[in-house]
Design an enzyme around this catalytic site. Structure first.
Site, PDB file in Angstrom:
ATOM      1  N   LYS A 273      44.713  35.212  42.102  1.00  0.00           N
ATOM      2  CA  LYS A 273      44.702  34.809  43.512  1.00  0.00           C
ATOM      3  C   LYS A 273      45.700  33.699  43.793  1.00  0.00           C
ATOM      4  CE  LYS A 273      39.981  35.908  45.001  1.00  0.00           C
ATOM      5  NZ  LYS A 273      38.718  35.328  45.540  1.00  0.00           N
TER       6      LYS A 273
ATOM      7  N   LYS B 215      30.773  39.563  33.490  1.00  0.00           N
ATOM      8  CA  LYS B 215      30.542  40.983  33.648  1.00  0.00           C
ATOM      9  C   LYS B 215      31.691  41.648  34.394  1.00  0.00           C
ATOM     10  CE  LYS B 215      25.506  40.556  34.099  1.00  0.00           C
ATOM     11  NZ  LYS B 215      24.374  40.818  35.044  1.00  0.00           N
TER      12      LYS B 215
ATOM     13  N   ASP C  16      40.966  33.002  39.524  1.00  0.00           N
ATOM     14  CA  ASP C  16      40.867  32.394  40.859  1.00  0.00           C
ATOM     15  C   ASP C  16      41.510  31.007  40.796  1.00  0.00           C
ATOM     16  OD1 ASP C  16      40.148  31.440  43.344  1.00  0.00           O
ATOM     17  OD2 ASP C  16      38.134  32.274  43.274  1.00  0.00           O
ATOM     18  N   THR C  17      40.743  29.987  40.514  1.00  0.00           N
ATOM     19  CA  THR C  17      41.325  28.640  40.409  1.00  0.00           C
ATOM     20  C   THR C  17      41.971  28.421  39.049  1.00  0.00           C
ATOM     21  OG1 THR C  17      39.284  27.642  39.550  1.00  0.00           O
ATOM     22  CG2 THR C  17      39.537  27.753  41.956  1.00  0.00           C
TER      23      THR C  17
ATOM     24  N   PHE D 131      37.974  37.152  49.271  1.00  0.00           N
ATOM     25  CA  PHE D 131      36.908  37.469  48.324  1.00  0.00           C
ATOM     26  C   PHE D 131      36.801  38.983  48.222  1.00  0.00           C
ATOM     27  CE2 PHE D 131      32.788  37.900  46.374  1.00  0.00           C
ATOM     28  CZ  PHE D 131      32.744  36.807  45.515  1.00  0.00           C
TER      29      PHE D 131
ATOM     30  N   THR E 194      37.979  28.253  34.971  1.00  0.00           N
ATOM     31  CA  THR E 194      37.133  28.972  34.022  1.00  0.00           C
ATOM     32  C   THR E 194      37.942  29.425  32.814  1.00  0.00           C
ATOM     33  OG1 THR E 194      35.700  29.742  35.817  1.00  0.00           O
ATOM     34  CG2 THR E 194      35.577  30.934  33.738  1.00  0.00           C
TER      35      THR E 194
END
EC number: 2.4.2.8
Length: 222
Positions: free
Chosen positions: A170, A79, A142-143, A191, A146
């Site tokens: 990030k 989303k 992020d990492t 975050f 995904t």
């Protein structure tokens, strides 16, 4: 803003992006229109809405240039990516209308769910996506785990090419080294919420990208 500079992306295949330094403090909340129900839940405004929009317009130009004349299947990762996706496509459509060069485009949507509170669960759920083919638009890398999962899924459809656009990337020691093709901002390992980025479904209604406070984390903890 202190700590910001335009720099080349880490990967030679990526376009340049705006790098936000680790010492960036952001802006005081009282300088912006923040919903009152979030007044105690945020530390700072990190990236104001106007800067997001300006950078998104620039990314649209880079994407139009990079895609050539290929038909784009624009895939939104829900989303958190819906605001970035919608604004990015608005700019691409404007370029299509006002330029001698235009690109045919269709859209599709997919949902990847991997977070609980502010931590990745490592369990990635993929929902939706009927015509997965060319361009993916995501809110934040992020990492990178995904996105690598999604790219593996996309390969099953034998697309001519896949290009990933992400508003944020990030800098984190947890990164697997993945870098998208088009990046808006490179940010420290904080975050952040707002502009459709959430914390347990809250804060999507913020126009700006903000740093959540510890009070906010506890208040909306799952």
């Amino acid at each position: 803003m202190a700590g910001r500079s335009v720099a080349n992306a880490t990967s030679s295949n990526s376009s340049p992006c705006i790098v936000i330094g680790d010492d960036e403090q952001g802006y005081d909340l009282d300088l912006f229109c923040i919903p009152k129900h979030y007044a105690d839940d945020l530390e700072k405004v990190y990236i104001p809405h106007g800067l997001i929009m300006d950078r998104t317009e620039r990314l649209a130009r880079e994407i139009m240039k990079g895609m050539g004349g290929h038909h784009i299947v624009a895939l939104c990762v829900l989303k958190g990516g819906y605001k970035f996706f919608a604004d990015l496509l608005d700019y691409i459509k404007a370029l299509n209308r006002n330029s001698d060069k235009s690109i045919p485009m269709t859209v599709d949507f997919i949902r990847l769910k991997s977070y609980c509170n502010d931590q990745s669960t490592g369990d990635i759920k993929v929902i939706g996506g009927d015509d997965l083919s060319t361009l993916t638009g995501k809110d934040i890398i992020d990492t990178g785990k995904t996105m690598k999962t999604l790219l593996s899924l996309l390969k099953q459809y034998n697309p001519k090419m896949v290009k990933v656009a992400s508003l944020l990337v990030k800098r984190t020691p947890r990164s697997v080294g993945y870098r998208p093709d088009f990046v808006g901002f490179e940010v420290p390992d904080k975050f952040v919420v707002g502009y459709a980025l959430d914390y347990n479904e809250y804060f999507r209604d913020l126009n700006h990208i903000c740093v959540i406070s510890e009070t906010g984390k506890q208040k909306y903890k799952a």
